[in-house]
Design an enzyme around this catalytic site. Structure first.
Site, PDB file in Angstrom:
ATOM      1  CG  ASN A   1      -5.334  15.382   1.383  1.00  0.00           C
ATOM      2  OD1 ASN A   1      -4.781  14.882   2.549  1.00  0.00           O
ATOM      3  ND2 ASN A   1      -6.401  15.104   0.643  1.00  0.00           N
TER       4      ASN A   1
ATOM      5  CB  SER B   1      -6.167   4.073   2.028  1.00  0.00           C
ATOM      6  OG  SER B   1      -5.826   5.347   1.234  1.00  0.00           O
TER       7      SER B   1
ATOM      8  CE  LYS C   1      -4.224   1.661   0.169  1.00  0.00           C
ATOM      9  NZ  LYS C   1      -3.856   2.669  -0.966  1.00  0.00           N
TER      10      LYS C   1
ATOM     11  CE  LYS D   1       4.253   7.810  -0.980  1.00  0.00           C
ATOM     12  NZ  LYS D   1       3.430   7.988   0.125  1.00  0.00           N
TER      13      LYS D   1
ATOM     14  CB  THR E   1      -3.633  12.467   5.800  1.00  0.00           C
ATOM     15  OG1 THR E   1      -3.900  11.258   4.811  1.00  0.00           O
ATOM     16  CG2 THR E   1      -2.116  12.141   6.106  1.00  0.00           C
TER      17      THR E   1
ATOM     18  CE  LYS F   1       2.966   6.676   7.028  1.00  0.00           C
ATOM     19  NZ  LYS F   1       2.683   7.537   5.748  1.00  0.00           N
TER      20      LYS F   1
HETATM   21  P1  NAD Z   1      -0.198  18.031  -1.794  1.00  0.00           P
HETATM   22  O1  NAD Z   1       0.433  17.996  -2.883  1.00  0.00           O
HETATM   23  O2  NAD Z   1      -1.859  17.954  -1.547  1.00  0.00           O
HETATM   24  O3  NAD Z   1       0.423  19.306  -1.040  1.00  0.00           O
HETATM   25  C1  NAD Z   1       1.665  19.635  -0.977  1.00  0.00           C
HETATM   26  C2  NAD Z   1       1.685  21.101  -0.210  1.00  0.00           C
HETATM   27  O4  NAD Z   1       2.916  21.579   0.171  1.00  0.00           O
HETATM   28  C3  NAD Z   1       1.286  22.130  -1.299  1.00  0.00           C
HETATM   29  O5  NAD Z   1       0.354  23.180  -0.518  1.00  0.00           O
HETATM   30  C4  NAD Z   1       2.383  22.785  -1.661  1.00  0.00           C
HETATM   31  O6  NAD Z   1       2.293  24.141  -2.015  1.00  0.00           O
HETATM   32  C5  NAD Z   1       3.267  22.466  -0.647  1.00  0.00           C
HETATM   33  N1  NAD Z   1       4.876  22.645  -0.885  1.00  0.00           N
HETATM   34  C6  NAD Z   1       5.457  22.144  -1.982  1.00  0.00           C
HETATM   35  N2  NAD Z   1       6.808  22.403  -1.663  1.00  0.00           N
HETATM   36  C7  NAD Z   1       6.854  23.244  -0.860  1.00  0.00           C
HETATM   37  C8  NAD Z   1       8.095  23.921  -0.013  1.00  0.00           C
HETATM   38  N3  NAD Z   1       9.146  23.787  -0.803  1.00  0.00           N
HETATM   39  N4  NAD Z   1       7.760  24.426   1.113  1.00  0.00           N
HETATM   40  C9  NAD Z   1       6.647  24.592   1.583  1.00  0.00           C
HETATM   41  N5  NAD Z   1       5.408  23.842   1.063  1.00  0.00           N
HETATM   42  C10 NAD Z   1       5.634  23.395  -0.093  1.00  0.00           C
HETATM   43  O7  NAD Z   1       0.251  16.694  -0.921  1.00  0.00           O
HETATM   44  P2  NAD Z   1      -0.228  16.129   0.407  1.00  0.00           P
HETATM   45  O8  NAD Z   1      -1.087  14.770   0.041  1.00  0.00           O
HETATM   46  O9  NAD Z   1      -0.790  17.128   1.345  1.00  0.00           O
HETATM   47  O10 NAD Z   1       1.057  15.509   0.751  1.00  0.00           O
HETATM   48  C11 NAD Z   1       1.954  16.405   1.693  1.00  0.00           C
HETATM   49  C12 NAD Z   1       2.828  15.210   2.569  1.00  0.00           C
HETATM   50  O11 NAD Z   1       2.183  14.238   3.376  1.00  0.00           O
HETATM   51  C13 NAD Z   1       3.890  14.552   1.765  1.00  0.00           C
HETATM   52  O12 NAD Z   1       5.015  14.124   2.667  1.00  0.00           O
HETATM   53  C14 NAD Z   1       3.007  13.084   1.659  1.00  0.00           C
HETATM   54  O13 NAD Z   1       3.848  11.973   1.438  1.00  0.00           O
HETATM   55  C15 NAD Z   1       2.471  13.207   2.959  1.00  0.00           C
HETATM   56  N6  NAD Z   1       1.248  12.370   3.363  1.00  0.00           N
HETATM   57  C16 NAD Z   1       0.132  12.349   2.362  1.00  0.00           C
HETATM   58  C17 NAD Z   1      -0.943  11.691   2.523  1.00  0.00           C
HETATM   59  C18 NAD Z   1      -2.100  11.902   1.921  1.00  0.00           C
HETATM   60  O14 NAD Z   1      -3.133  11.050   2.260  1.00  0.00           O
HETATM   61  N7  NAD Z   1      -2.267  12.660   0.940  1.00  0.00           N
HETATM   62  C19 NAD Z   1      -0.851  10.478   3.592  1.00  0.00           C
HETATM   63  C20 NAD Z   1       0.244  10.337   4.071  1.00  0.00           C
HETATM   64  C21 NAD Z   1       1.150  11.206   4.137  1.00  0.00           C
END
Ligand code: NAD
Length: 418
Positions: free
Chosen positions: A220, A351, A69, A105, A189, A93
């Site tokens: 997100n 999920s 996953k 991934k 999340t 996790k």
């Molecule tokens: P996303 O693409 O929805 O959002 C990413 C955010 O980070 C955006 O607001 C973007 O503008 C910002 N960003 C990008 N580069 C940046 C920088 N250099 N400095 C500051 N902000 C910056 O992605 P997401 O799904 O919210 O994921 C964010 C983190 O959470 C990632 O590390 C991802 O692996 C992790 N994560 C996501 C999920 C999920 O369900 N989406 C679950 C677990 C972990």
């Protein structure tokens, strides 16, 4: 100078936790090597008629505890080592929260903001076709991650099903609801990050209404974390995205900022309100705050800024936001870090609920989903916290100890083939 390799972080963290747990190397050594790594070329016909080829990866770190996953990210800096580390973090996790999955991934090295919607769709579909031989509802189940959303997952499910010859919603999670996405998944999340924040504040006897919180990233994870932590009663004093950060000492109007961001393409640098200062991401990370929630990318808290961090608590919404060197500095400073493999596990947990619903073609109410998520997150938090107290180790090491214990137990029963 050798480049930063996040997979080295994983290996050193696992070795250290295995040492604290008293495991023999042969009991965990397989977890230091991804089971399978696939690198693919993804040709895409661009709108102007030319063809561009992007590189993509799907890494299956472990399927010891169940099918793989893990999300798919589109980012210009994504590479093999990043995807390997992200896959491994998924293994640990899923073990921490006790859901029956392994860790995987995927990623494509691309800046999707430079592509049209049609180009992104063709990229998503061709990448899906390239990894189709190794994904599937019982094998490896992708989900959204950085720069991918439910829309991409809809295209993924459609492409996979077309290749297979029958509709197969269980091949991915984080889909739009109309095609089998779970209620509560888009918020899951961030909801988990809020629960982790709430629980650590309770343990430290800190009233939530008195906390100042900084959130890096408003995608997100960051936006929902900010929304729900704000609803808990804390003061969100700063938020940021890729463009810039916003800061207001007596608290930002989070609902107003979320409304502003909900218009496609809006960036925080364009948000203008009296009393709201615009600051850089680096300034934001070192603000005087009680809680810091990094929810953007990896490697944000590193040896160059860890010493300057003023937050007393860090709740890791992002995957791998803190490097090993930074972790040591923070530990010495007494900063409490709720690690990613616990704090952001709400997404993979819901999920899992989505996948269960897809396999059964039976859908649950949102209330049931949120309440089950709360139970799982709180139980995992308690188990990690108990180890932290019992062994006097950081919460990160405690989470790895908990996960390794479960993984090693399964390995012992399953044995080594042949
Ligand atoms: P996303 O693409 O929805 O959002 C990413 C955010 O980070 C955006 O607001 C973007 O503008 C910002 N960003 C990008 N580069 C940046 C920088 N250099 N400095 C500051 N902000 C910056 O992605 P997401 O799904 O919210 O994921 C964010 C983190 O959470 C990632 O590390 C991802 O692996 C992790 N994560 C996501 C999920 C999920 O369900 N989406 C679950 C677990 C972990």
């Amino acid at each position: 100078m050798s480049a930063y390799n996040p997979y080295d972080n994983v290996v050193s963290t696992v070795r250290s936790a295995a040492g604290k747990l008293g495991l023999e190397e042969s009991e965990y050594i397989e977890l230091l090597y991804p089971e399978r790594e696939l690198k693919v070329a993804v040709p895409v016909r661009m709108d102007d008629g030319t063809v561009k080829v992007f590189e993509g990866y799907r890494v299956q770190h472990s399927t010891l505890r169940g099918p793989g996953k893990g999300g798919i990210r589109f980012h210009q800096h994504t590479d093999e080592n990043e995807v390997k580390a992200l896959a491994a973090w998924m293994t640990f996790k899923c073990a921490v929260v006790g859901i029956p999955y392994g860790g995987t991934k995927g990623g494509v090295t691309v800046d999707p903001t430079k592509l049209s919607r049609g180009e992104v769709e063709r990229l998503t579909r061709r990448f899906t076709a390239a990894i189709a031989p190794i994904i599937g509802p019982e094998q490896d189940i992708p989900a959204p991650d950085v720069n991918t959303t439910g829309e991409n997952m809809g295209w993924l499910a459609d492409t996979y099903s077309a290749l297979k010859g029958s509709w197969s919603p269980g091949v991915t999670t984080g889909k739009p609801q109309e095609i089998g996405g779970s209620l509560g998944r888009p918020e899951a999340t961030g909801r988990g990050v809020m629960i982790a924040t709430r629980e650590i504040l309770k343990k430290l006897n800190l009233p939530v209404e008195k906390q100042r919180v900084v959130v890096q990233g408003m995608g997100n994870v960051g936006s929902i974390s900010a929304k729900l932590i704000h609803e808990l009663g804390a003061k969100i004093i700063a938020v940021s995205d890729v463009s810039e950060g916003l800061y207001k000492e007596d608290g930002l109007d989070i609902p107003d900022i979320l409304k502003f961001l909900s218009t496609r393409g809006n960036l925080l640098k364009d948000y203008q309100k009296d009393g709201v200062k615009h600051i850089s991401n680096q300034e934001m990370l070192v603000l005087d705050t009680d809680v810091l929630v990094p929810a953007a990318l990896s490697n944000q808290i590193n040896k160059d800024n860890a010493d300057k961090i003023k937050a007393k608590i860090i709740v890791e919404g992002a995957n791998g936001p803190t490097t090993v060197e930074a972790d040591e500095i923070l530990n010495k400073k007494g900063v409490v870090v709720v690690p990613d493999i616990l704090a952001n596990a709400g997404g993979v947990t819901v999920s899992y609920f989505e996948w269960v619903q897809n396999l059964q073609f039976f859908y649950w109410e949102e209330e049931e989903i949120n309440s089950r998520l709360n139970v799982i997150m709180c139980k995992a938090f308690e188990s990690v916290y108990d180890i932290h107290k019992e062994k006097n180790v950081s919460l990160r090491e405690s989470a790895y100890i908990l996960a390794l214990k479960k993984l090693a137990a399964v390995k012992k029963i399953r044995g080594v083939f042949p």
